[in-house]
Design an enzyme around this catalytic site. Structure first.
Site, mmCIF file in Angstrom:
data_model
loop_
_atom_site.group_PDB
_atom_site.id
_atom_site.type_symbol
_atom_site.label_atom_id
_atom_site.label_comp_id
_atom_site.label_asym_id
_atom_site.label_seq_id
_atom_site.Cartn_x
_atom_site.Cartn_y
_atom_site.Cartn_z
ATOM 1 N N ARG A 1 0.823 -1.215 0.000
ATOM 2 C CA ARG A 1 0.000 0.000 0.000
ATOM 3 C C ARG A 1 0.855 1.262 0.000
ATOM 4 N NH1 ARG A 1 -3.390 -0.381 5.093
ATOM 5 N NH2 ARG A 1 -1.410 -1.238 5.740
ATOM 6 N N ASN B 1 -5.988 -2.478 2.472
ATOM 7 C CA ASN B 1 -6.042 -3.927 2.634
ATOM 8 C C ASN B 1 -7.499 -4.360 2.781
ATOM 9 O OD1 ASN B 1 -3.277 -4.333 2.583
ATOM 10 N ND2 ASN B 1 -3.050 -4.277 4.790
#
Length: 92
Positions: A21, A39
């Site tokens: 990320r 996520n």
């Protein structure tokens, strides 16, 4: 901007706990995209990005590899109508 597009990417593989990320946020910001990466409980990473088709293709190419410790098995892309709701690219 008339040619602004929005892509929703679902990235599968070893993509959580490997800075996927944060690395995606950095790359998307370099490309001038807006949106987010987060996520999912499924173990996937969800990326929503808005920008030009060229910028989105560059992000997609990057996402295929991801950061060094990631292993990307699949990326599912859905084009959505752009919302213009994002001012930058963030991690959620």
């Amino acid at each position: 901007m008339m040619d602004k597009k929005r892509w929703h990417l679902l990235i599968s593989g070893r993509v959580q706990g490997v800075y996927y990320r944060a690395s995606t946020e950095k790359r998307a910001a370099e490309l001038g995209l807006t949106g987010y990466a987060r996520n999912l409980p499924s173990g996937q990473v969800e990326v929503v990005a808005e920008g030009s088709e060229g910028q989105l293709h560059q992000l997609h190419e990057w996402c295929k590899g991801g950061p060094p410790d990631a292993r990307v098995d699949a990326i599912e892309i859905t084009e959505q109508p752009p919302s213009g709701a994002f001012t930058d690219f963030s991690v959620r």
